[in-house]
Design an enzyme around this catalytic site. Structure first.
Site, PDB file in Angstrom:
ATOM      1  N   ASN A   9       0.936  -1.198  -0.066  1.00 30.61           N
ATOM      2  CA  ASN A   9       0.100  -0.116  -0.071  1.00 30.61           C
ATOM      3  C   ASN A   9       0.680   1.261   0.106  1.00 30.61           C
ATOM      4  O   ASN A   9       1.463   1.676   0.988  1.00 30.61           O
ATOM      5  CB  ASN A   9      -1.009  -0.004   1.215  1.00 30.61           C
ATOM      6  CG  ASN A   9      -1.733   1.162   1.257  1.00 30.61           C
ATOM      7  OD1 ASN A   9      -1.910   2.069   0.456  1.00 30.61           O
ATOM      8  ND2 ASN A   9      -2.524   1.558   2.597  1.00 30.61           N
ATOM      9  N   TRP A  10       1.002   1.738  -1.270  1.00 28.35           N
ATOM     10  CA  TRP A  10       1.998   3.057  -1.412  1.00 28.35           C
ATOM     11  C   TRP A  10       1.472   4.242  -0.562  1.00 28.35           C
ATOM     12  O   TRP A  10       2.054   5.377  -0.521  1.00 28.35           O
ATOM     13  CB  TRP A  10       2.488   3.228  -2.879  1.00 28.35           C
ATOM     14  CG  TRP A  10       3.282   2.239  -3.259  1.00 28.35           C
ATOM     15  CD1 TRP A  10       3.710   1.039  -2.694  1.00 28.35           C
ATOM     16  CD2 TRP A  10       3.795   2.076  -4.664  1.00 28.35           C
ATOM     17  NE1 TRP A  10       4.645   0.409  -3.500  1.00 28.35           N
ATOM     18  CE2 TRP A  10       4.542   1.058  -4.628  1.00 28.35           C
ATOM     19  CE3 TRP A  10       3.456   2.789  -6.070  1.00 28.35           C
ATOM     20  CZ2 TRP A  10       5.200   0.599  -5.786  1.00 28.35           C
ATOM     21  CZ3 TRP A  10       3.932   2.452  -6.995  1.00 28.35           C
ATOM     22  CH2 TRP A  10       4.988   1.430  -7.080  1.00 28.35           C
ATOM     23  N   LYS A  11      -0.089   4.195  -0.244  1.00 28.42           N
ATOM     24  CA  LYS A  11      -0.565   5.337   0.410  1.00 28.42           C
ATOM     25  C   LYS A  11      -0.277   6.598  -0.622  1.00 28.42           C
ATOM     26  O   LYS A  11      -0.321   6.449  -1.921  1.00 28.42           O
ATOM     27  CB  LYS A  11      -0.100   5.705   1.583  1.00 28.42           C
ATOM     28  CG  LYS A  11      -0.212   4.510   2.501  1.00 28.42           C
ATOM     29  CD  LYS A  11      -0.064   4.630   3.885  1.00 28.42           C
ATOM     30  CE  LYS A  11      -0.283   3.424   4.604  1.00 28.42           C
ATOM     31  NZ  LYS A  11      -0.083   3.566   6.076  1.00 28.42           N
ATOM     32  N   HIS A  96      -9.526   1.373   5.384  1.00 29.46           N
ATOM     33  CA  HIS A  96      -8.191   1.545   5.827  1.00 29.46           C
ATOM     34  C   HIS A  96      -8.052   2.581   7.058  1.00 29.46           C
ATOM     35  O   HIS A  96      -8.844   3.545   6.842  1.00 29.46           O
ATOM     36  CB  HIS A  96      -7.055   2.255   4.533  1.00 29.46           C
ATOM     37  CG  HIS A  96      -5.777   2.095   5.242  1.00 29.46           C
ATOM     38  ND1 HIS A  96      -5.371   3.065   5.812  1.00 29.46           N
ATOM     39  CD2 HIS A  96      -4.800   1.143   5.167  1.00 29.46           C
ATOM     40  CE1 HIS A  96      -3.875   2.666   6.203  1.00 29.46           C
ATOM     41  NE2 HIS A  96      -3.765   1.693   5.709  1.00 29.46           N
ATOM     42  N   GLU A  98      -6.515   5.035   7.969  1.00 28.66           N
ATOM     43  CA  GLU A  98      -6.274   6.490   7.625  1.00 28.66           C
ATOM     44  C   GLU A  98      -7.745   6.983   6.752  1.00 28.66           C
ATOM     45  O   GLU A  98      -7.806   8.182   7.050  1.00 28.66           O
ATOM     46  CB  GLU A  98      -5.219   6.604   6.612  1.00 28.66           C
ATOM     47  CG  GLU A  98      -3.900   6.459   7.424  1.00 28.66           C
ATOM     48  CD  GLU A  98      -2.833   5.747   6.534  1.00 28.66           C
ATOM     49  OE1 GLU A  98      -2.940   6.005   5.285  1.00 28.66           O
ATOM     50  OE2 GLU A  98      -1.955   5.198   7.209  1.00 28.66           O
ATOM     51  N   GLU A 168      -5.110  -4.414  10.711  1.00 25.20           N
ATOM     52  CA  GLU A 168      -4.160  -3.357  10.821  1.00 25.20           C
ATOM     53  C   GLU A 168      -4.436  -2.702  12.204  1.00 25.20           C
ATOM     54  O   GLU A 168      -5.238  -1.722  12.177  1.00 25.20           O
ATOM     55  CB  GLU A 168      -4.066  -2.523   9.789  1.00 25.20           C
ATOM     56  CG  GLU A 168      -3.936  -3.162   8.435  1.00 25.20           C
ATOM     57  CD  GLU A 168      -3.303  -2.169   7.317  1.00 25.20           C
ATOM     58  OE1 GLU A 168      -2.196  -2.384   7.064  1.00 25.20           O
ATOM     59  OE2 GLU A 168      -3.826  -1.155   7.210  1.00 25.20           O
ATOM     60  N   GLY A 174       2.778   2.713  10.919  1.00 28.44           N
ATOM     61  CA  GLY A 174       3.679   4.010  10.840  1.00 28.44           C
ATOM     62  C   GLY A 174       4.248   4.052  12.115  1.00 28.44           C
ATOM     63  O   GLY A 174       5.066   5.375  11.860  1.00 28.44           O
ATOM     64  N   SER A 213       3.812  -1.622  10.571  1.00 26.47           N
ATOM     65  CA  SER A 213       5.256  -1.517  10.635  1.00 26.47           C
ATOM     66  C   SER A 213       5.928  -2.875  10.271  1.00 26.47           C
ATOM     67  O   SER A 213       6.641  -3.259  11.042  1.00 26.47           O
ATOM     68  CB  SER A 213       5.579  -1.044  12.017  1.00 26.47           C
ATOM     69  OG  SER A 213       5.027   0.084  12.530  1.00 26.47           O
ATOM     70  N   GLY A 234       2.859  -0.918   4.398  1.00 29.67           N
ATOM     71  CA  GLY A 234       3.086   0.801   3.811  1.00 29.67           C
ATOM     72  C   GLY A 234       4.565   0.942   3.663  1.00 29.67           C
ATOM     73  O   GLY A 234       5.124   0.689   2.514  1.00 29.67           O
ATOM     74  N   GLY A 235       5.004   1.745   4.718  1.00 30.45           N
ATOM     75  CA  GLY A 235       6.549   2.202   4.402  1.00 30.45           C
ATOM     76  C   GLY A 235       7.693   1.433   3.758  1.00 30.45           C
ATOM     77  O   GLY A 235       8.299   1.811   2.846  1.00 30.45           O
TER      78      GLY A 235
END
Ligand code: 13P
Length: 249
Positions: A9-11, A96, A98, A168, A174, A213, A234-235
């Site tokens: 997930n590149w956001k 998600h 966010e 999640e 993150g 994470s 993500g990251g």
């Protein structure tokens, strides 16, 4: 879907230029493997660049990070499930954290998005997870069951059996704080029991991904935990070499 499932997930990262460069490196490092599934969720504006880069690689699947629940209309800035499908998306992230906590989206909206996605032929990946305060208050299980029940409420059980769930925990996203493999397994087992009550033996076909994470150092341990069928990252999915090493784990 072949398990384990590795989903990036590149956001709101990687525009078309970076996405193209990423894919060149990633494809050089990751040859097709039939024993796993690899999914990408780029931003809408980088979607075409990624679709183009993986044209020859039918083992890599593409999804969008969000859809609106209506089929079409005056919703400036939004894309519908049908538009995403037409652009080549096979999957859609729904709920998600966010979207829920930064954009204030409700459980009801997630239900409508899942329904709209299924109607357009997209596979929803319903994301669920508790806040730190909810966990500390002993409500983690109740929260994920509420999110699951609500998110799936408009779907036929046959459609639920085709989708994916991503657990999640919000406190792990993150933050560098990962759930332990035991924590992840325990929460995934709660999700599986809930799905079994809905779908009986078909619940086993629903991959449950862990996110929060995940990195090169912990991916292999998390993926080996009971009931963890994949990872939503993500990251650590933003670096092509790093991501290819996670996908090979
Ligand atoms: P991080 O891997 O950056 O913690 O993000 C997890 C996530 O939200 C994936 O959807």
């Amino acid at each position: 879907m072949q398990r384990p499932v590795f989903a990036a997930n590149w956001k709101m990262n990687h525009g078309p230029t970076e996405a193209k460069a990423f894919m060149r490196t990633f494809l050089a490092h990751y040859a097709r493997r039939p024993d796993r599934s690899v999914l990408f969720f780029p931003s809408d504006l980088a979607f075409a660049a990624v679709a183009d880069a993986i044209r020859e690689r039918q083992d890599l699947l593409l999804g969008v990070q969000n859809i609106h629940w209506e089929d079409k209309g005056a919703f400036t800035g939004e894309s519908s499930a049908a538009i995403a499908r037409d652009a080549g998306a096979r999957l859609v992230l729904v709920g998600h954290s966010e979207r829920r906590h930064v954009f204030g989206e409700t459980d009801e909206m997630q239900a409508r998005k899942c329904h709209s996605g299924v109607r357009a032929g997209l596979t929803p990946v319903l994301c669920i997870g508790e806040l730190l305060a909810e966990r500390e208050a002993g409500q983690a299980e109740a929260v994920v069951i509420r999110q699951l029940t609500a998110g799936l409420s408009l779907l036929d059980p046959r459609d639920v059996a085709q989708m994916l769930i991503a657990y999640e925990p919000v406190w792990a996203i993150g933050t560098g704080k990962t759930a332990t493999p035991e924590d992840a397994s325990r929460m995934h087992a709660v999700v599986r029991r809930h799905l079994t009550a809905m779908l009986a033996e078909k619940a086993a076909s629903v991959p449950i991904l862990y996110g929060g994470s995940v990195n090169r150092g912990n991916a292999a341990t998390l993926i080996a935990a009971p009931e963890v069928d994949g990872l939503l990252v993500g990251g650590a999915s933003l670096d092509a070499e790093g991501w290819s090493s996670i996908v090979r784990s």
